[in-house]
Motif scaffolding. Sequence first.
Motif, mmCIF file in Angstrom:
data_model
loop_
_atom_site.group_PDB
_atom_site.id
_atom_site.type_symbol
_atom_site.label_atom_id
_atom_site.label_comp_id
_atom_site.label_asym_id
_atom_site.label_seq_id
_atom_site.Cartn_x
_atom_site.Cartn_y
_atom_site.Cartn_z
ATOM 1 N N ILE A 40 0.856 -1.179 0.000
ATOM 2 C CA ILE A 40 0.000 0.000 0.000
ATOM 3 C C ILE A 40 0.895 1.232 0.000
ATOM 4 C CG2 ILE A 40 -1.707 1.309 1.332
ATOM 5 C CD1 ILE A 40 -2.493 -1.364 2.649
ATOM 6 N N TYR A 41 0.522 2.257 -0.742
ATOM 7 C CA TYR A 41 1.241 3.530 -0.676
ATOM 8 C C TYR A 41 0.260 4.653 -0.408
ATOM 9 C CZ TYR A 41 -0.439 5.237 -5.174
ATOM 10 O OH TYR A 41 -1.237 5.703 -6.185
ATOM 11 N N GLY A 42 0.762 5.730 0.163
ATOM 12 C CA GLY A 42 -0.093 6.874 0.455
ATOM 13 C C GLY A 42 0.715 8.117 0.752
ATOM 14 N N ARG A 43 -0.010 9.146 1.142
ATOM 15 C CA ARG A 43 0.629 10.415 1.482
ATOM 16 C C ARG A 43 1.474 10.256 2.744
ATOM 17 N NH1 ARG A 43 -4.762 12.920 1.851
ATOM 18 N NH2 ARG A 43 -3.952 13.374 3.918
ATOM 19 N N CYS A 82 -6.109 7.869 3.000
ATOM 20 C CA CYS A 82 -5.607 9.199 2.626
ATOM 21 C C CYS A 82 -5.763 9.509 1.136
ATOM 22 C CB CYS A 82 -4.153 9.368 3.054
ATOM 23 S SG CYS A 82 -2.964 8.332 2.169
ATOM 24 N N MET A 83 -6.093 8.506 0.337
ATOM 25 C CA MET A 83 -6.256 8.708 -1.099
ATOM 26 C C MET A 83 -7.518 7.994 -1.587
ATOM 27 S SD MET A 83 -2.275 8.147 -2.191
ATOM 28 C CE MET A 83 -2.472 8.856 -3.800
ATOM 29 N N PRO A 84 -8.684 8.320 -1.022
ATOM 30 C CA PRO A 84 -9.898 7.551 -1.329
ATOM 31 C C PRO A 84 -10.283 7.554 -2.807
ATOM 32 C CG PRO A 84 -10.445 9.541 -0.109
ATOM 33 C CD PRO A 84 -8.953 9.419 -0.101
ATOM 34 N N ASP A 85 -10.118 8.672 -3.502
ATOM 35 C CA ASP A 85 -10.483 8.715 -4.924
ATOM 36 C C ASP A 85 -9.556 7.833 -5.758
ATOM 37 O OD1 ASP A 85 -12.560 10.446 -4.344
ATOM 38 O OD2 ASP A 85 -11.378 12.238 -4.794
ATOM 39 N N LYS A 86 -8.259 7.908 -5.479
ATOM 40 C CA LYS A 86 -7.292 7.061 -6.202
ATOM 41 C C LYS A 86 -7.534 5.586 -5.891
ATOM 42 C CE LYS A 86 -4.602 10.224 -8.062
ATOM 43 N NZ LYS A 86 -4.157 10.288 -9.425
ATOM 44 N N SER A 92 -11.619 -0.212 -8.909
ATOM 45 C CA SER A 92 -12.467 -0.413 -10.080
ATOM 46 C C SER A 92 -11.697 -1.095 -11.205
ATOM 47 C CB SER A 92 -13.002 0.934 -10.558
ATOM 48 O OG SER A 92 -13.695 0.782 -11.770
ATOM 49 N N SER A 93 -10.480 -0.637 -11.460
ATOM 50 C CA SER A 93 -9.693 -1.243 -12.541
ATOM 51 C C SER A 93 -9.197 -2.646 -12.125
ATOM 52 C CB SER A 93 -8.498 -0.366 -12.914
ATOM 53 O OG SER A 93 -7.585 -0.275 -11.869
#
Length: 97
Positions: A40-43, A82-86, A92-93
Amino acid sequence: MNLCGSSISTPPHYILLGADQRYYNSDTPGLFGGYKRGKIYGRLDCPSALRAIERGGYVKHRVFFANEETALAAGYRPCAICMPDKYKEWKSSYLKR
C-alpha cells in the motif's frame, strides 16, 4: 563543519524504492510512503500510517517512492484512507481484470 573538518556539507541521501522493486539513493525525499507487507502507498501525512508508526510495528516495513507512477509500477495500491479517490479508481480497474 562536518566530521572531516571540512565546511563542505553533503546533501542528505534518501533511499527510495523503484518501479523494479529495487532500492536506490536519491538526493530528494520520496513524495509517498508505503507499507511493504501490504503493498500500500499513500501520502506522508496519512493518519492511518501515522497511527501505525506511532504504535511502532510499521516502521521496519516502510518504503518511499518518488511519485505515484513508481508506486503503482512497483505493484503497490493507493491507501483507502488518505487517497480515497485514487483507491476507488484502482479498485475499479483491479476488479475488471
